[in-house]
Motif scaffolding. Structure first.
Motif, PDB file in Angstrom:
ATOM      1  N   GLY A 205       0.806  -1.435  -0.138  1.00  0.00           N
ATOM      2  CA  GLY A 205      -0.031  -0.187   0.083  1.00  0.00           C
ATOM      3  C   GLY A 205       0.597   1.054  -0.437  1.00  0.00           C
ATOM      4  N   ARG A 206       0.005   2.261  -0.278  1.00  0.00           N
ATOM      5  CA  ARG A 206       1.306   3.659  -0.026  1.00  0.00           C
ATOM      6  C   ARG A 206       1.411   3.791   1.198  1.00  0.00           C
ATOM      7  NH1 ARG A 206       1.606   7.218  -4.351  1.00  0.00           N
ATOM      8  NH2 ARG A 206       2.300   9.631  -3.707  1.00  0.00           N
ATOM      9  N   THR A 207       2.852   4.317   0.477  1.00  0.00           N
ATOM     10  CA  THR A 207       3.715   5.345   2.047  1.00  0.00           C
ATOM     11  C   THR A 207       4.563   6.195   1.142  1.00  0.00           C
ATOM     12  OG1 THR A 207       5.349   3.507   1.997  1.00  0.00           O
ATOM     13  CG2 THR A 207       3.557   3.045   3.816  1.00  0.00           C
ATOM     14  N   MET A 208       5.085   6.580   2.088  1.00  0.00           N
ATOM     15  CA  MET A 208       5.863   8.443   1.747  1.00  0.00           C
ATOM     16  C   MET A 208       7.466   7.696   2.302  1.00  0.00           C
ATOM     17  SD  MET A 208       4.786   9.884  -1.305  1.00  0.00           S
ATOM     18  CE  MET A 208       5.523  11.258  -1.108  1.00  0.00           C
ATOM     19  N   GLU A 209       8.157   8.113   2.022  1.00  0.00           N
ATOM     20  CA  GLU A 209       9.452   8.323   2.941  1.00  0.00           C
ATOM     21  C   GLU A 209       9.163   9.030   4.484  1.00  0.00           C
ATOM     22  OE1 GLU A 209      13.017  10.370   0.684  1.00  0.00           O
ATOM     23  OE2 GLU A 209      12.517   8.886  -0.695  1.00  0.00           O
ATOM     24  N   TRP A 210       8.548   9.923   4.598  1.00  0.00           N
ATOM     25  CA  TRP A 210       8.096  10.675   6.051  1.00  0.00           C
ATOM     26  C   TRP A 210       7.819   9.555   6.957  1.00  0.00           C
ATOM     27  CZ3 TRP A 210       7.311  13.754   2.035  1.00  0.00           C
ATOM     28  CH2 TRP A 210       6.183  13.956   1.736  1.00  0.00           C
ATOM     29  N   ASP A 211       6.645   8.276   6.334  1.00  0.00           N
ATOM     30  CA  ASP A 211       6.260   7.649   7.231  1.00  0.00           C
ATOM     31  C   ASP A 211       7.119   6.910   8.026  1.00  0.00           C
ATOM     32  OD1 ASP A 211       3.582   8.702   6.373  1.00  0.00           O
ATOM     33  OD2 ASP A 211       3.386   7.800   4.525  1.00  0.00           O
ATOM     34  N   THR A 212       7.869   6.349   7.061  1.00  0.00           N
ATOM     35  CA  THR A 212       8.759   5.073   6.928  1.00  0.00           C
ATOM     36  C   THR A 212       9.933   5.309   8.203  1.00  0.00           C
ATOM     37  OG1 THR A 212       9.367   5.150   5.125  1.00  0.00           O
ATOM     38  CG2 THR A 212       7.665   3.840   5.464  1.00  0.00           C
ATOM     39  N   ALA A 213      10.564   6.307   7.743  1.00  0.00           N
ATOM     40  CA  ALA A 213      12.431   6.788   7.826  1.00  0.00           C
ATOM     41  C   ALA A 213      12.688   6.587   9.066  1.00  0.00           C
ATOM     42  CB  ALA A 213      12.502   7.410   6.795  1.00  0.00           C
ATOM     43  N   ALA A 214      11.833   7.098  10.111  1.00  0.00           N
ATOM     44  CA  ALA A 214      12.488   6.869  11.143  1.00  0.00           C
ATOM     45  C   ALA A 214      12.045   5.473  12.212  1.00  0.00           C
ATOM     46  CB  ALA A 214      11.455   7.868  12.680  1.00  0.00           C
TER      47      ALA A 214
END
Length: 272
Positions: A205-214
């Motif tokens: 499903g869709r995510t953006m980099e700021w959703d996942t990086a930390a």
């Protein structure tokens, strides 16, 4: 830098909890996703703090990016900020929302913090060291607990999104007979893997980099891996993508290193 990230995330969390207590009006962004005063005020605090603590380091933050404000160039190091990951969880009154700040080096998340204000727990990573700590009554962090991914469990415990479950996710989960499920929101899914409480996090499903990086930084420091469906490491700082907008992620799978080695073939949808 991680100390600055932790301090800013705790302060942003207090803003979020204060707005939650008195009720937050919900607005809609251009992409039709929801946004609240909590998202915007938390981001403003974080950006001001990063400008002071990390001068000269480019910052890509969700709400600024949504408004078209991103650094012209990123260089070898930049920071990704999601001031309120799990906005839908926040709006629905559920506790699984987080504050996320991560440092990217040459496409990899090398440091970061995830703070869950309702749980009063912070997860952090720097280099190859991952840890978590609870927030005390005086607002300080308690003793740190080291984080290490567990070895592969069969059948596995799989974590998945509460608000963004897809048929592709269900199809992937169905490949593992007897697997147990844990549905949880926001970047907390990465933290469960890092704590050794779960084995797989499939994101079809869709995510953006700021959703996942930390969360990804915490997982990698704890001995985990995040790979795309072509079994390559998820990278950050993606711009000028042929089939998507800047900073959008492809589908991915997160697991321990042992877990990834066990499921190769399943990631591409082929039989072992």
């Amino acid at each position: 830098m991680v100390e600055a990230f932790a301090d800013l995330s705790l302060r942003a969390g207090e803003i979020i909890l204060d707005i939650r207590a008195r009720g937050a009006a919900v607005m809609e962004k251009a992409d039709h996703s929801p946004v609240t005063e909590a998202d915007r005020r938390a981001e403003a605090l974080i950006l001001a703090g990063l400008a002071e603590a990390c001068p000269g380091v480019p910052v890509v933050a969700e709400e600024a990016a949504s408004a078209g404000h991103v650094p012209a160039t990123l260089g070898d190091h930049f920071i990704l900020v999601d001031p309120l990951d799990g906005t839908r969880e926040f709006i629905a009154g559920r506790p699984d929302f987080t504050v996320n700040i991560a440092l990217i080096e040459r496409g990899s998340p090398i440091a970061g913090v995830v703070y869950a204000p309702m749980r009063r727990t912070l997860w952090a990573a720097s280099g190859h060291h991952a840890w978590s700590a609870d927030v005390q009554d005086d607002g300080t962090l308690g003793d740190a607990r080291g984080l290490v991914c567990r070895g592969w469990q069969a059948p596995p415990c799989i974590v998945a999104s509460v608000s963004h479950r897809t048929p592709e996710t269900d199809e992937f989960i169905a490949r593992f007979d007897g697997a147990t499920m844990s549905a949880i929101g926001s970047s907390l899914k990465f933290c469960l893997l890092a704590e050794g409480e779960a084995d797989l996090y499939p994101r079809y499903g869709r995510t953006m980099e700021w959703d996942t990086a930390a969360g990804d930084a915490v997982l990698r420091a704890a001995g985990g891996v995040t790979i795309t469906l072509d079994e390559k490491p998820l990278v950050y700082g993606k711009r000028n993508q042929a089939n998507d907008v800047d900073f959008a992620n492809p589908f991915f799978i997160s697991a321990s290193r042992e877990g990834v080695s066990r499921i190769k073939g399943e990631v591409r949808g082929t039989a072992r």
